[in-house]
Design an enzyme around this catalytic site. Structure first.
Site, PDB file in Angstrom:
ATOM      1  N   HIS A 137       0.935  -1.159  -0.009  1.00 57.22           N
ATOM      2  CA  HIS A 137       0.009  -0.021  -0.148  1.00 57.22           C
ATOM      3  C   HIS A 137       0.977   1.250   0.032  1.00 57.22           C
ATOM      4  O   HIS A 137       2.115   1.244   0.507  1.00 57.22           O
ATOM      5  CB  HIS A 137      -0.865   0.031   1.266  1.00 57.22           C
ATOM      6  CG  HIS A 137      -1.595  -1.018   1.572  1.00 57.22           C
ATOM      7  ND1 HIS A 137      -1.429  -2.032   2.258  1.00 57.22           N
ATOM      8  CD2 HIS A 137      -3.026  -0.994   1.272  1.00 57.22           C
ATOM      9  CE1 HIS A 137      -2.291  -2.895   2.236  1.00 57.22           C
ATOM     10  NE2 HIS A 137      -3.354  -2.503   1.859  1.00 57.22           N
ATOM     11  N   ASP A 146       2.433   1.736   3.234  1.00 49.59           N
ATOM     12  CA  ASP A 146       3.512   0.984   3.601  1.00 49.59           C
ATOM     13  C   ASP A 146       4.996   1.415   3.472  1.00 49.59           C
ATOM     14  O   ASP A 146       5.752   1.047   4.273  1.00 49.59           O
ATOM     15  CB  ASP A 146       3.264  -0.356   3.096  1.00 49.59           C
ATOM     16  CG  ASP A 146       2.004  -1.040   3.419  1.00 49.59           C
ATOM     17  OD1 ASP A 146       1.424  -1.115   4.337  1.00 49.59           O
ATOM     18  OD2 ASP A 146       1.361  -1.947   2.566  1.00 49.59           O
TER      19      ASP A 146
HETATM   20  C1  XUL Z   1      -7.454  -6.892   4.493  1.00 46.15           C
HETATM   21  C2  XUL Z   1      -6.659  -7.162   3.398  1.00 46.15           C
HETATM   22  C3  XUL Z   1      -5.924  -6.036   2.927  1.00 46.15           C
HETATM   23  C4  XUL Z   1      -5.862  -6.141   1.313  1.00 46.15           C
HETATM   24  C5  XUL Z   1      -4.944  -4.847   0.774  1.00 46.15           C
HETATM   25  O1  XUL Z   1      -8.234  -7.718   5.220  1.00 46.15           O
HETATM   26  O2  XUL Z   1      -6.548  -8.411   2.821  1.00 46.15           O
HETATM   27  O3  XUL Z   1      -4.681  -6.301   3.261  1.00 46.15           O
HETATM   28  O4  XUL Z   1      -5.221  -7.278   0.739  1.00 46.15           O
HETATM   29  O5  XUL Z   1      -5.658  -3.757   1.043  1.00 46.15           O
END
Ligand code: XUL
Ligand code: CO
Length: 455
Positions: free
Chosen positions: A104, A107
């Site tokens: 993300h 991150d």
């Molecule tokens: C939350 C989840 C996230 C997504 C990316 O449950 O799986 O980490 O994969 O935003």
């Protein structure tokens, strides 16, 4: 901070084979082994996620972080800390020897004092990631924007009652889509973090659906505008953090996309634990997505059948994963997707090596599931028995029904004369399950097999 964070692991994790007693070796995973015409590495396309593995301190709602993650110390200068985090992440990925990572925006880069500073932080850290990628050969499976951690998103992002929050989320996704393109990402993922509701008493679901559809249209439009060639993926999850999330499961997301004319633009990123939370087997979610041309990628993990929350444990069931991987192989394998380890260590797994143990076990489980699924395909009995079960739909009666040539009256006439009088047939479930078990028990031990040769 140290030059080498994982100095206890010297060099790349080797393949040791099933007899190896070295816990820092793979027992099944052999990247170069040919499986169904492709290298194992290219079949599985494994990715490491930066959020749980590097950006989470091991905290839970009852207690503080337990992990040794020095870059998460809030007294550090945020950009220096971000660089240390990325250095450690790429050291880990290279030593593990897997081809991809996922992240993300938040991150890798800290949120700044305003959007402009957040943007500058992200651009600088994407530059750092670019250098690491060039140096190590690690590639980006997917990028995504965090639209759920900051308090502004407490009431959702695209589905927020405040259009300014929608606009902020749009700016964040626009930038992250551009960064994902810059890093040659194979996909861009949208997990609807808080796109849902806590109570219907304050929620207008019709408005929120329209807002969400508008947002996804704008994302697709921007993808084409900038010429991003990767796939757009939506990740279903039924609840957590909100009580109810709109992207409940594969079928719900598919229906939403079809309703808004967006099914040509998006595919699905399916997560094992999210299927469990939705009351489905993961096998079901994969089969549904593939059947409707919506399969994209997988977040590999597992839930706990006693718990109603997302435990995100590392995969360890060959029995369950073989069925899902079988569907993936039947459909021809991944195109842009792969297996991303969206997985969390347990809070007591505090040694640096534990991150290796966890991933090694998960990857070996997937590798074994791949071998079992390959055996199921090459054996061919399951496919043949399924085809035989429906064979009479290819006969005169079946074809005339499906083509629309016969009406209820004509069918009723043939039943009334006694010409049609079906006898119940066995579904043979136990026999089919025995075939799967036979493959699980016998799928051969890994050995180096040359290109083109059968196992
Ligand atoms: C939350 C989840 C996230 C997504 C990316 O449950 O799986 O980490 O994969 O935003
Ligand atoms: Co996920």
């Amino acid at each position: 901070m140290e030059d080498s964070f994982f100095s206890g692991v010297t060099g790349r994790i080797p393949y040791g084979g099933l007899d190896s007693v070295d816990p820092l070796s793979f027992h099944v995973y052999q990247p170069d082994r040919m499986v169904l015409g492709k290298r194992m590495e290219d079949q599985l396309r494994i990715a490491i996620c930066l959020w749980h593995s590097f950006n989470w301190p091991g905290s839970d709602v009852f207690g503080a972080g337990t992990f040794d993650r020095p870059w998460l110390d809030s007294r550090l200068e945020p950009m220096l800390a971000a660089r240390a985090k990325l250095d450690a992440a790429f050291e880990f990925i290279s030593k593990l020897g897997v081809p991809f990572f996922c992240f993300h925006d938040r991150d890798i880069a800290p949120e700044g004092r305003g959007f402009a500073e957040s943007r500058a932080n992200l651009e600088a850290m994407v530059g750092a990631a670019e250098e690491h990628m060039a140096r190590t050969g690690v590639k980006l499976l997917w990028g995504t924007a965090n639209l759920f951690s900051h308090p502004r998103y407490a009431g959702g992002a695209a589905t927020n009652p405040d259009p300014e929050v929608f606009a902020y989320a749009a700016a964040q996704v626009k930038l992250m889509l551009e960064m994902t393109k810059r890093l040659n990402g194979a996909n861009y993922v949208l997990w609807g973090g808080r796109e849902g509701y806590e109570t219907l008493l304050n929620t207008d679901v019709a408005r929120e659906e329209a807002q969400f559809a508008r947002f996804l249209s704008m994302v697709a439009e921007h993808k084409h505008r900038i010429g991003f060639k990767g796939a757009l993926l939506i990740e279903p999850k039924p609840q957590e953090p909100t009580k109810h999330q709109y992207d409940y499961d594969a079928a719900t997301v598919h229906g939403f996309l079809v309703r808004h004319g967006l099914d040509g633009e998006y595919r699905l990123n399916l997560e094992v634990n999210h299927a469990t939370l939705a009351g489905h087997s993961f096998h079901h979610e994969v089969a549904y997505a593939i059947t409707h041309g919506m399969f994209g990628s997988v977040d590999a993990n597992r839930g706990d059948y006693q718990n109603g929350w997302d435990t995100d444990q590392f995969p360890n069931s060959v029995d369950e994963l073989s069925l899902a991987v079988y569907e993936v192989l039947r459909s021809g394998g991944f195109e842009t997707g792969g297996f991303n380890f969206d997985t969390k260590l347990r809070r007591q797994s505090i040694d640096r090596a534990d991150l290796f143990h966890a991933h090694i076990g998960g990857i070996d489980t997937l590798a074994k599931a791949l071998l079992v699924a390959t055996a199921m395909i090459e054996d061919g009995r399951l496919e043949q028995l399924r085809a035989e079960r429906y064979a009479s739909w290819d006969g005169e009666l079946g074809r005339s029904i499906l083509s629309g040539d016969v009406l209820f009256e004509m069918l009723a006439g043939r039943v009334e004369t006694g010409e049609i009088d079906p006898r119940p047939r066995s579904g043979h479930q136990e026999m089919l399950e025995n075939i799967v078990n036979q493959e699980i028990w016998s799928a051969d031990q890994p050995a180096v097999v040359e290109a083109g040769e059968r196992r």
